[in-house]
Design an enzyme around this catalytic site. Structure first.
Site, mmCIF file in Angstrom:
data_model
loop_
_atom_site.group_PDB
_atom_site.id
_atom_site.type_symbol
_atom_site.label_atom_id
_atom_site.label_comp_id
_atom_site.label_asym_id
_atom_site.label_seq_id
_atom_site.Cartn_x
_atom_site.Cartn_y
_atom_site.Cartn_z
ATOM 1 C CE LYS A 37 0.727 -3.526 -14.363
ATOM 2 N NZ LYS A 37 1.778 -3.896 -15.338
ATOM 3 C CG HIS A 53 -1.945 -1.042 1.289
ATOM 4 N ND1 HIS A 53 -1.913 -2.074 2.187
ATOM 5 C CD2 HIS A 53 -3.060 -1.243 0.526
ATOM 6 C CE1 HIS A 53 -2.952 -2.853 2.002
ATOM 7 N NE2 HIS A 53 -3.662 -2.371 0.996
#
Length: 282
Positions: free
Chosen positions: A145, A33
Site C-alpha cells: 500500500k 518486501h
C-alpha cells in the site's frame, strides 16, 4: 528456491501448479518486501517473486542506471522467507524486441499525483506488470500500500481486462520511527535519514486535523507543505483525496474515507508515503 531467467523456464516450472501467488519487485529487497512474501505464501500453492528493474517506468533524468541492484542479498532474503520461485529475467528476456505495445491506463487516475510529476510512469508500470502477469499467470498477486496510487492502478487494470487475478494490498511496512520502508531510503545520508520521518509525521498531522473536525482541506494541505518546506524539503504534493478515485472531495468531507498522500524530495532522494483516514461524520 528455483530461479528462472527466461519466460520458457518459468512457465515450464510453474506448469505443475494451479494457484501461483506472486510478488513483483525491482530488487534491493528490504523487510517490507519480505512481508509481502510472507503474506503471499498461504494464498497459493507456490510463491513466486520477480526481480526486474523496469526501464519503462523511469524518466530520462531518473535513477535507472544507479538503482541499487543487490542480487546475492536479495536471493538470500527470498530463500530465508520461503519463496519457492524467483523470476529474474534480463531486459532481452522480458523485452526481446522493443515494447511498442503498451498499456495506457485511464488518464483520470494515471495523470494525477505521481502521474503528473512523473509523466508516463504508470504506462511503464502497467505494461511491465501486465507482461509479468502473462509470464507468471498468478491467481493472486500482492502489492504494498505504500505505492497507493500504483495499487489502485493495478486493480483497475485487472478489472478492466477481466484478468483472473486477486490483487491483495499489504499494509505499509515501517521502521520503528514511522518511516515507510523503501529501496530508495538507502540513498539518504545519516542526517537525512533522521529527518525523513517528518514525511510520515506530516501525514499524521493532516489526519489529525481532519479527525478533529477541520473542513478546510486546502488549508490543511498548505500547512503540511509549509511545514516541510521550512525544514528544507522540496514537496511535490501533500494532499487529501477520496480513497475511491483519488479525486478531491467535492463537497467537504461528509464522512467519506480519505487518504493523505505525499511525495517530497529530501536532498536528492524522492520519498512517497500515504495514510488512510476515517473522516468524521459531517
Amino acid at each position: 528456491m528455483y530461479i528462472a531467467h527466461t519466460i520458457a523456464a518459468l512457465r515450464d516450472h510453474l506448469s505443475a501448479f494451479k494457484r501461483p501467488a506472486f510478488v513483483p519487485t525491482m530488487g534491493n529487497l528490504h523487510d517490507g518486501h519480505i512481508a509481502l512474501i510472507t503474506q503471499a505464501k498461504p494464498l497459493g500453492d507456490v510463491t513466486v517473486a520477480s526481480i526486474f528493474v523496469n526501464r519503462l517506468q523511469f524518466l530520462p533524468h531518473e535513477d535507472f542506471d544507479t538503482y541499487p541492484r543487490t542480487w546475492e542479498s536479495d536471493c538470500a532474503k527470498l530463500r530465508d522467507a520461503g519463496c519457492d520461485v524467483l523470476f529474474a529475467p534480463d531486459e532481452k528476456a522480458l523485452y526481446p524486441e522493443p515494447q511498442t505495445c503498451k498499456v495506457h491506463p485511464d488518464p483520470a487516475l494515471a495523470d494525477l499525483l505521481e502521474g503528473h510529476f512523473r509523466p508516463g510512469f504508470f504506462i511503464g508500470v502497467c505494461t511491465v506488470v501486465m507482461k509479468l502477469f502473462t509470464c507468471v499467470q498468478p491467481r493472486v498477486a500482492v502489492f504494498g500500500k505504500k505505492d497507493y496510487q500504483q495499487l489502485m492502478m493495478i486493480r483497475h487494470m485487472v478489472r478492466q481486462f477481466a484478468l483472473p487475478i486477486e490483487i491483495v494490498g499489504s499494509e505499509t511496512f515501517r521502521a520503528d520511527d514511522g518511516l515507510a520502508l523503501s529501496s530508495r531510503n538507502g540513498y539518504l545520508s545519516e542526517t537525512e535519514r533522521a529527518e525523513a520521518v517528518q514525511l510520515s509525521k506530516a501525514l499524521k498531522a493532516m489526519a489529525a486535523a481532519v479527525q478533529s473536525g477541520e473542513r478546510d482541506l486546502a488549508a490543511i494541505e498548505a500547512k503540511a507543505m509549509q511545514t516541510l518546506v521550512q525544514r528544507g524539503w522540496q514537496p511535490d504534493y501533500l494532499v487529501l483525496r477520496r480513497r475511491t478515485d483519488l479525486q478531491a472531495p467535492s463537497f467537504g468531507l461528509h464522512g467519506e474515507p480519505l487518504v493523505a498522500l505525499a511525495a517530497a524530495r529530501l536532498g536528492s532522494t524522492r520519498l512517497i508515503d500515504n495514510l488512510e483516514i476515517e473522516a468524521p461524520a459531517a
